[in-house]
Motif scaffolding. Structure first.
Motif, short mmCIF file in Angstrom:
data_model
loop_
_atom_site.label_atom_id
_atom_site.label_comp_id
_atom_site.label_asym_id
_atom_site.label_seq_id
_atom_site.Cartn_x
_atom_site.Cartn_y
_atom_site.Cartn_z
N UNK A 18 19.27 16.44 59.18
CA UNK A 18 18.79 17.71 58.63
C UNK A 18 18.56 18.65 59.80
N UNK A 19 19.15 19.84 59.71
CA UNK A 19 18.99 20.84 60.76
C UNK A 19 18.29 22.06 60.19
N UNK A 43 25.29 14.78 54.79
CA UNK A 43 25.21 13.63 53.90
C UNK A 43 26.45 12.76 54.03
N UNK A 44 26.30 11.50 53.65
CA UNK A 44 27.41 10.55 53.73
C UNK A 44 28.51 10.89 52.75
N UNK A 72 33.95 22.66 50.36
CA UNK A 72 33.77 21.60 51.36
C UNK A 72 32.29 21.43 51.68
N UNK A 73 31.47 22.35 51.18
CA UNK A 73 30.01 22.24 51.29
C UNK A 73 29.42 22.52 49.91
N UNK A 74 28.16 22.18 49.74
CA UNK A 74 27.41 22.54 48.54
C UNK A 74 26.22 23.35 49.01
N UNK A 75 26.01 24.51 48.43
CA UNK A 75 24.90 25.34 48.85
C UNK A 75 24.06 25.77 47.68
N UNK A 90 24.68 21.67 52.10
CA UNK A 90 24.98 20.25 52.25
C UNK A 90 26.43 20.10 52.67
N UNK A 91 26.66 19.28 53.67
CA UNK A 91 28.02 19.05 54.14
C UNK A 91 28.16 17.61 54.58
#
Length: 91
Positions: A18-19, A43-44, A72-75, A90-91
């Protein structure tokens, strides 16, 4: 808030990192009362997070959530019952 998110991430085997970014992620004093939390969550496997949003309830009680279309990400932008506003990528 940072401890709450960290503890959530540590309880999950599928969260790799987590950043904290944005104004709260800088150390230049730019944070004010309206600053939200901008978080990148590595995330995995993205699919379970995109398909089931219950993971937000592990962090707090979501009152309103806006979801970006998956790619390619979830935001999302989430407003929690205790007033926390967080932007998750999330990536």
């Amino acid at each position: 808030v940072e401890r709450r998110v960290r503890d959530w991430a540590l309880r999950r085997d599928d969260v790799r990192a987590v950043l904290l970014t944005g104004s709260r992620g800088r150390d230049d004093g730019a944070v004010d009362a309206l600053s939200d939390y901008d978080l990148i969550v590595v995330v995995a496997d993205l699919a379970p997070f995109a398909a089931d949003h219950a993971w937000l309830e592990e962090i707090g009680e979501p009152l309103a959530v806006y979801w970006d279309p998956p790619s390619t990400t979830v935001g999302n932008v989430a407003l929690f019952g205790d007033g926390l506003k967080a932007d998750f990528t999330l990536c």
